[in-house]
Design a protein around this motif. Sequence first.
Motif, PDB file in Angstrom:
ATOM      1  N   SER A 153      50.229  97.867  48.204  1.00  0.00           N
ATOM      2  CA  SER A 153      50.788  97.294  46.974  1.00  0.00           C
ATOM      3  C   SER A 153      51.325  95.897  47.232  1.00  0.00           C
ATOM      4  CB  SER A 153      51.907  98.203  46.440  1.00  0.00           C
ATOM      5  OG  SER A 153      51.471  99.531  46.294  1.00  0.00           O
ATOM      6  N   SER A 177      49.606  92.827  46.314  1.00  0.00           N
ATOM      7  CA  SER A 177      49.030  91.728  45.551  1.00  0.00           C
ATOM      8  C   SER A 177      50.168  90.959  44.886  1.00  0.00           C
ATOM      9  CB  SER A 177      48.068  92.242  44.483  1.00  0.00           C
ATOM     10  OG  SER A 177      48.782  92.899  43.450  1.00  0.00           O
ATOM     11  N   GLU A 178      49.902  89.727  44.529  1.00  0.00           N
ATOM     12  CA  GLU A 178      50.937  88.903  43.898  1.00  0.00           C
ATOM     13  C   GLU A 178      51.434  89.543  42.610  1.00  0.00           C
ATOM     14  OE1 GLU A 178      51.638  84.292  42.342  1.00  0.00           O
ATOM     15  OE2 GLU A 178      49.710  84.904  43.187  1.00  0.00           O
ATOM     16  N   ALA A 179      50.510  90.112  41.814  1.00  0.00           N
ATOM     17  CA  ALA A 179      50.894  90.743  40.548  1.00  0.00           C
ATOM     18  C   ALA A 179      51.826  91.929  40.795  1.00  0.00           C
ATOM     19  CB  ALA A 179      49.639  91.201  39.793  1.00  0.00           C
ATOM     20  N   GLN A 180      51.510  92.761  41.797  1.00  0.00           N
ATOM     21  CA  GLN A 180      52.348  93.921  42.091  1.00  0.00           C
ATOM     22  C   GLN A 180      53.725  93.506  42.587  1.00  0.00           C
ATOM     23  OE1 GLN A 180      49.271  95.618  44.671  1.00  0.00           O
ATOM     24  NE2 GLN A 180      49.496  97.555  43.578  1.00  0.00           N
ATOM     25  N   LYS A 182      55.320  90.664  42.138  1.00  0.00           N
ATOM     26  CA  LYS A 182      56.109  90.017  41.082  1.00  0.00           C
ATOM     27  C   LYS A 182      56.675  91.046  40.121  1.00  0.00           C
ATOM     28  CE  LYS A 182      54.359  85.312  40.991  1.00  0.00           C
ATOM     29  NZ  LYS A 182      54.043  84.176  40.134  1.00  0.00           N
ATOM     30  N   ALA A 183      55.858  92.037  39.763  1.00  0.00           N
ATOM     31  CA  ALA A 183      56.343  93.092  38.864  1.00  0.00           C
ATOM     32  C   ALA A 183      57.462  93.883  39.523  1.00  0.00           C
ATOM     33  CB  ALA A 183      55.189  94.021  38.481  1.00  0.00           C
ATOM     34  N   MET A 227      56.046  98.310  35.894  1.00  0.00           N
ATOM     35  CA  MET A 227      55.517  97.773  34.640  1.00  0.00           C
ATOM     36  C   MET A 227      55.963  98.578  33.417  1.00  0.00           C
ATOM     37  SD  MET A 227      53.616  96.696  37.229  1.00  0.00           S
ATOM     38  CE  MET A 227      52.376  97.905  37.659  1.00  0.00           C
TER      39      MET A 227
END
Length: 407
Positions: free
Chosen positions: A300, A302-305, A307-308, A261
């Motif tokens: 690590s 999760s979808e957010a992790q 994708k990042a 990020m």
Amino acid sequence: MSGLTRSAMLASIAIFLAFIFQLVWAPTAVLEYVAEGATSLLSKKLSTSRIDTHIHVLTPSFINALDESGGDPAGWATPSWTLEECVRFCDTIGASFSVLSVTAPGPAILGPTESGRKLARALNEEVWDVCQQRPGRFGFFASLPDFNDIEGTLEEIRHIFEVEKKANGVVVMSSYGDRLVGDDAFRPIWKELNKYSALVFLHPGHINVTPEKIGGFLPQPVIDYPLATTRAAMSLLVSGIMSECTNIEVILSHAGGAFPMLAHRGIGALLEPFLARQSNASMLQARSAASRFWYDLAISTSEAQLKALLATASSSNIVYGSDFPYAPRLGIYSGLLQYSRFTSSPEGRKIGPSQLHKNAKRLLKKHAPEQGFLPQSDGAEPEHYEPEFGLEDNDDAERAREQLQHP
């Protein structure tokens, strides 16, 4: 009659009964129950193609050092570890090969001392003993002394790569004392690692912050460890170490923490003239060096992790990691299920199980020890074998295992 033959026979009977029930009167719920039982029986032989590069081992010397020092300085409870527990866990997640390491603070718990040097040597001998108990099942990242003991660390590096030649690489911490791992004072250590084309597993460690615990109770591994990894990664870039040491490869724990990020922000800051003058790497050099980082998926997924991570890293530089036995077991299993669901999407297919296996095998083979162990499967076809100590009963883990049969 063997256990497998009996299981196959019982499974066949169950499937036959399901067929009869379907023809006669059985409701859907009964059919699903019988079918699940048949699937369970047929799954006594495991399919596996997972390689775990982030899995820990607790040896007698490390446990003694922790006890004598008052426990883990990060505030995390010391978990139990036995070979049986570890093998059962690996079978449960479908891991055919795992690279063991001693977690933070490692030998640095004794500081830059002669005792720290002896602890590093003892840990490496003990972990190698574990690997030998299951040849071909485990490899390991060797431990190093506190980097502030530069001579002691250089000596251990030479012993690891010139004398023993058994380790798959080394594990280093994000910081030592008041210095980040990329501090200029540690440049001789990195040059020595570069000399041996070392694979480096970078694990976060305790950092001095106030307050020590968020909310007065959250230990550092929960939130601060990912930030420690981020700081360590940036220190390796701005010091120029990653640009200069082109023979090494570095695996960042926990998907790089917050680095995916913040990478653009941190590297982009080097365009500012007054910052650029203080950096040993230009913005372009730092960006190029950052592209060589590897990332494990420990805790690590999760979808957010994910994708990042995919927005920052190449899919060919990502490997699987579990963080056993420190991560809560249920968290590991649910994380695996999250990962399985994500990789069923068009975006996630590029980091499916077979790709992560391929990535890890390529990386480990590139840094192959002369006398150590490497994964044998090519990951193209799942391996089939009997679990040595059985499997842990968890639905999420079972569903994640099923993905290995249809990657």
